[in-house]
Design a protein around this motif. Structure first.
Motif, PDB file in Angstrom:
ATOM      1  N   THR A 145       0.838  -1.194   0.000  1.00 47.73           N
ATOM      2  CA  THR A 145       0.000   0.000   0.000  1.00 47.73           C
ATOM      3  C   THR A 145       0.876   1.249   0.000  1.00 47.73           C
ATOM      4  O   THR A 145       2.108   1.167   0.056  1.00 47.73           O
ATOM      5  CB  THR A 145      -0.894   0.037   1.263  1.00 47.73           C
ATOM      6  N   CYS A 146       0.220   2.404   0.029  1.00 48.96           N
ATOM      7  CA  CYS A 146       0.959   3.664   0.099  1.00 48.96           C
ATOM      8  C   CYS A 146       1.771   3.751   1.390  1.00 48.96           C
ATOM      9  O   CYS A 146       2.817   4.395   1.423  1.00 48.96           O
ATOM     10  CB  CYS A 146       0.027   4.855  -0.056  1.00 48.96           C
ATOM     11  N   GLU A 147       1.329   3.082   2.448  1.00 52.74           N
ATOM     12  CA  GLU A 147       2.094   3.070   3.707  1.00 52.74           C
ATOM     13  C   GLU A 147       3.431   2.347   3.522  1.00 52.74           C
ATOM     14  O   GLU A 147       4.462   2.801   4.022  1.00 52.74           O
ATOM     15  CB  GLU A 147       1.291   2.405   4.832  1.00 52.74           C
ATOM     16  N   HIS A 148       3.423   1.232   2.825  1.00 57.70           N
ATOM     17  CA  HIS A 148       4.661   0.502   2.550  1.00 57.70           C
ATOM     18  C   HIS A 148       5.588   1.368   1.689  1.00 57.70           C
ATOM     19  O   HIS A 148       6.776   1.462   1.946  1.00 57.70           O
ATOM     20  CB  HIS A 148       4.367  -0.811   1.810  1.00 57.70           C
ATOM     21  N   ALA A 149       5.007   1.990   0.663  1.00 56.44           N
ATOM     22  CA  ALA A 149       5.799   2.837  -0.229  1.00 56.44           C
ATOM     23  C   ALA A 149       6.415   4.002   0.539  1.00 56.44           C
ATOM     24  O   ALA A 149       7.570   4.367   0.303  1.00 56.44           O
ATOM     25  CB  ALA A 149       4.931   3.348  -1.379  1.00 56.44           C
TER      26      ALA A 149
END
Length: 185
Positions: free
Chosen positions: A28-32
Protein backbone atom coordinates in the motif's frame (compact mmCIF):
# COMPACT_ATOMS: atom_id res chain seq x y z
CA UNK A 1 28.15 4.58 2.36
CA UNK A 2 27.77 3.55 -1.27
CA UNK A 3 31.44 2.71 -1.63
CA UNK A 4 31.01 0.16 1.19
CA UNK A 5 28.18 -1.67 -0.57
CA UNK A 6 29.30 -4.88 -2.25
CA UNK A 7 28.92 -5.08 -6.01
CA UNK A 8 25.69 -6.79 -6.97
CA UNK A 9 25.80 -10.24 -8.48
CA UNK A 10 25.48 -10.60 -12.23
CA UNK A 11 23.94 -14.09 -11.97
CA UNK A 12 20.44 -13.96 -13.42
CA UNK A 13 19.26 -16.88 -11.27
CA UNK A 14 20.58 -15.22 -8.08
CA UNK A 15 19.06 -11.88 -9.03
CA UNK A 16 15.67 -13.48 -9.74
CA UNK A 17 15.77 -15.23 -6.33
CA UNK A 18 16.71 -11.94 -4.69
CA UNK A 19 13.77 -10.16 -6.37
CA UNK A 20 11.29 -12.83 -5.25
CA UNK A 21 12.70 -12.86 -1.71
CA UNK A 22 11.13 -9.44 -1.15
CA UNK A 23 7.57 -10.56 -1.93
CA UNK A 24 5.11 -8.58 0.18
CA UNK A 25 1.91 -9.94 1.73
CA UNK A 26 0.28 -6.73 0.48
CA UNK A 27 1.59 -3.37 -0.75
CA UNK A 28 0.00 0.00 0.00
CA UNK A 29 0.96 3.66 0.10
CA UNK A 30 2.09 3.07 3.71
CA UNK A 31 4.66 0.50 2.55
CA UNK A 32 5.80 2.84 -0.23
CA UNK A 33 6.16 5.71 2.24
CA UNK A 34 8.38 3.67 4.57
CA UNK A 35 10.52 2.16 1.80
CA UNK A 36 10.80 5.52 0.03
CA UNK A 37 11.97 7.24 3.19
CA UNK A 38 14.50 4.50 3.94
CA UNK A 39 15.97 5.08 0.47
CA UNK A 40 15.81 8.86 0.80
CA UNK A 41 17.56 8.84 4.17
CA UNK A 42 20.30 6.52 2.86
CA UNK A 43 20.93 8.77 -0.15
CA UNK A 44 20.91 11.94 1.98
CA UNK A 45 23.41 10.35 4.38
CA UNK A 46 25.64 9.51 1.41
CA UNK A 47 25.15 13.08 0.02
CA UNK A 48 23.71 11.77 -3.28
CA UNK A 49 21.10 13.61 -5.31
CA UNK A 50 18.52 11.25 -6.77
CA UNK A 51 14.83 10.94 -7.40
CA UNK A 52 13.06 8.16 -5.54
CA UNK A 53 9.85 7.03 -7.22
CA UNK A 54 7.47 4.25 -6.21
CA UNK A 55 4.31 3.59 -8.19
CA UNK A 56 1.87 0.86 -9.03
CA UNK A 57 2.18 -0.57 -12.53
CA UNK A 58 -1.23 1.05 -13.17
CA UNK A 59 0.69 4.38 -12.94
CA UNK A 60 -0.65 5.48 -9.55
CA UNK A 61 2.22 7.24 -7.80
CA UNK A 62 2.67 6.21 -4.16
CA UNK A 63 5.95 8.04 -3.39
CA UNK A 64 8.00 10.56 -5.35
CA UNK A 65 10.73 12.72 -3.83
CA UNK A 66 14.24 13.98 -4.42
CA UNK A 67 16.89 13.01 -1.89
CA UNK A 68 18.72 16.34 -2.25
CA UNK A 69 18.73 19.32 -4.65
CA UNK A 70 20.53 18.91 -7.95
CA UNK A 71 18.13 16.89 -10.07
CA UNK A 72 17.67 17.51 -13.78
CA UNK A 73 14.69 16.90 -16.08
CA UNK A 74 16.56 13.93 -17.58
CA UNK A 75 16.35 12.19 -14.21
CA UNK A 76 12.53 12.25 -14.43
CA UNK A 77 12.76 10.72 -17.91
CA UNK A 78 15.07 8.01 -16.61
CA UNK A 79 12.59 7.24 -13.81
CA UNK A 80 9.89 6.65 -16.43
CA UNK A 81 12.21 4.45 -18.52
CA UNK A 82 13.26 2.30 -15.55
CA UNK A 83 9.65 1.92 -14.42
CA UNK A 84 8.62 0.87 -17.93
CA UNK A 85 11.34 -1.79 -17.99
CA UNK A 86 10.32 -3.23 -14.61
CA UNK A 87 6.61 -3.16 -15.53
CA UNK A 88 7.07 -4.82 -18.92
CA UNK A 89 9.57 -7.56 -18.08
CA UNK A 90 8.93 -8.13 -14.38
CA UNK A 91 12.59 -7.90 -13.38
CA UNK A 92 14.90 -5.28 -11.99
CA UNK A 93 16.64 -3.07 -14.49
CA UNK A 94 19.92 -4.51 -13.18
CA UNK A 95 18.69 -8.04 -14.09
CA UNK A 96 17.77 -6.80 -17.56
CA UNK A 97 21.14 -5.05 -17.96
CA UNK A 98 22.97 -8.23 -16.91
CA UNK A 99 20.88 -10.29 -19.31
CA UNK A 100 21.83 -8.06 -22.21
CA UNK A 101 25.50 -7.60 -21.32
CA UNK A 102 27.26 -5.31 -18.90
CA UNK A 103 27.22 -1.70 -17.75
CA UNK A 104 23.71 -0.74 -18.75
CA UNK A 105 23.12 -3.57 -21.19
CA UNK A 106 23.15 -3.93 -24.90
CA UNK A 107 20.45 -2.01 -26.71
CA UNK A 108 20.88 -4.18 -29.76
CA UNK A 109 20.25 -7.36 -27.76
CA UNK A 110 17.04 -5.95 -26.32
CA UNK A 111 15.82 -4.78 -29.72
CA UNK A 112 16.63 -8.10 -31.41
CA UNK A 113 15.27 -10.36 -28.66
CA UNK A 114 11.93 -8.60 -28.26
CA UNK A 115 11.52 -7.27 -31.80
CA UNK A 116 10.99 -3.72 -30.66
CA UNK A 117 11.84 -0.79 -32.86
CA UNK A 118 14.79 1.45 -32.15
CA UNK A 119 12.36 4.26 -31.34
CA UNK A 120 10.42 2.09 -28.92
CA UNK A 121 13.77 1.18 -27.35
CA UNK A 122 14.01 4.71 -25.95
CA UNK A 123 11.08 3.89 -23.63
CA UNK A 124 13.23 1.47 -21.60
CA UNK A 125 16.40 1.53 -19.52
CA UNK A 126 18.80 -1.30 -18.76
CA UNK A 127 20.65 0.71 -16.10
CA UNK A 128 20.28 -0.51 -12.51
CA UNK A 129 17.94 1.40 -10.26
CA UNK A 130 14.51 -0.04 -11.07
CA UNK A 131 13.11 -2.83 -8.88
CA UNK A 132 9.90 -4.90 -9.01
CA UNK A 133 7.45 -5.25 -6.15
CA UNK A 134 5.71 -8.61 -5.93
CA UNK A 135 2.74 -9.45 -3.72
CA UNK A 136 1.91 -12.96 -2.55
CA UNK A 137 -1.00 -14.40 -4.50
CA UNK A 138 -0.81 -11.79 -7.28
CA UNK A 139 0.68 -12.77 -10.60
CA UNK A 140 3.19 -10.36 -12.04
CA UNK A 141 4.66 -7.11 -10.84
CA UNK A 142 2.43 -4.93 -8.68
CA UNK A 143 4.67 -1.87 -8.39
CA UNK A 144 8.08 -0.50 -9.27
CA UNK A 145 10.62 1.19 -7.02
CA UNK A 146 13.00 3.45 -8.95
CA UNK A 147 16.07 5.52 -8.15
CA UNK A 148 17.59 7.85 -10.73
CA UNK A 149 20.34 10.31 -10.07
CA UNK A 150 24.01 10.82 -9.36
CA UNK A 151 25.19 7.21 -9.00
CA UNK A 152 25.88 4.29 -11.28
CA UNK A 153 23.45 1.45 -11.91
CA UNK A 154 25.23 -1.05 -9.66
CA UNK A 155 25.10 1.39 -6.74
CA UNK A 156 21.44 2.20 -7.39
CA UNK A 157 20.58 -1.51 -7.42
CA UNK A 158 22.39 -2.12 -4.15
CA UNK A 159 20.71 0.87 -2.47
CA UNK A 160 17.33 -0.61 -3.43
CA UNK A 161 18.26 -4.07 -2.13
CA UNK A 162 19.62 -2.67 1.15
CA UNK A 163 16.48 -0.55 1.63
CA UNK A 164 14.24 -3.58 1.13
CA UNK A 165 16.37 -5.58 3.56
CA UNK A 166 16.06 -2.76 6.11
CA UNK A 167 12.30 -2.62 5.55
CA UNK A 168 12.04 -6.37 6.10
CA UNK A 169 13.99 -6.07 9.35
CA UNK A 170 11.75 -3.23 10.54
CA UNK A 171 8.64 -5.21 9.66
CA UNK A 172 9.89 -8.35 11.42
CA UNK A 173 10.86 -6.39 14.54
CA UNK A 174 7.54 -4.54 14.69
CA UNK A 175 5.55 -5.27 17.85
CA UNK A 176 1.83 -4.61 17.67
CA UNK A 177 0.34 -2.52 20.44
CA UNK A 178 -2.61 -4.03 22.32
CA UNK A 179 -4.87 -1.38 20.72
CA UNK A 180 -3.96 -2.47 17.21
CA UNK A 181 -5.64 -5.54 15.76
CA UNK A 182 -3.13 -6.30 13.00
CA UNK A 183 0.60 -6.00 12.46
CA UNK A 184 2.33 -4.18 9.65
CA UNK A 185 3.16 -6.60 6.85
Amino acid sequence: MLDRLPSPTRSLASLAREERSFTFTHFTCEHAWIVGNIIRNALRTADISAIIHISLVSDQTLFHAPSLPGMMPDDELQVARKKATVSRWGHSTWWMGCRFDSNGGSERGLVETYGISKTERTKYSLEGGGYPVFVKGVEGVVAAIVISGHMDGAQAHQVLVKALEEYRELRNDYKSSPMRATTVK
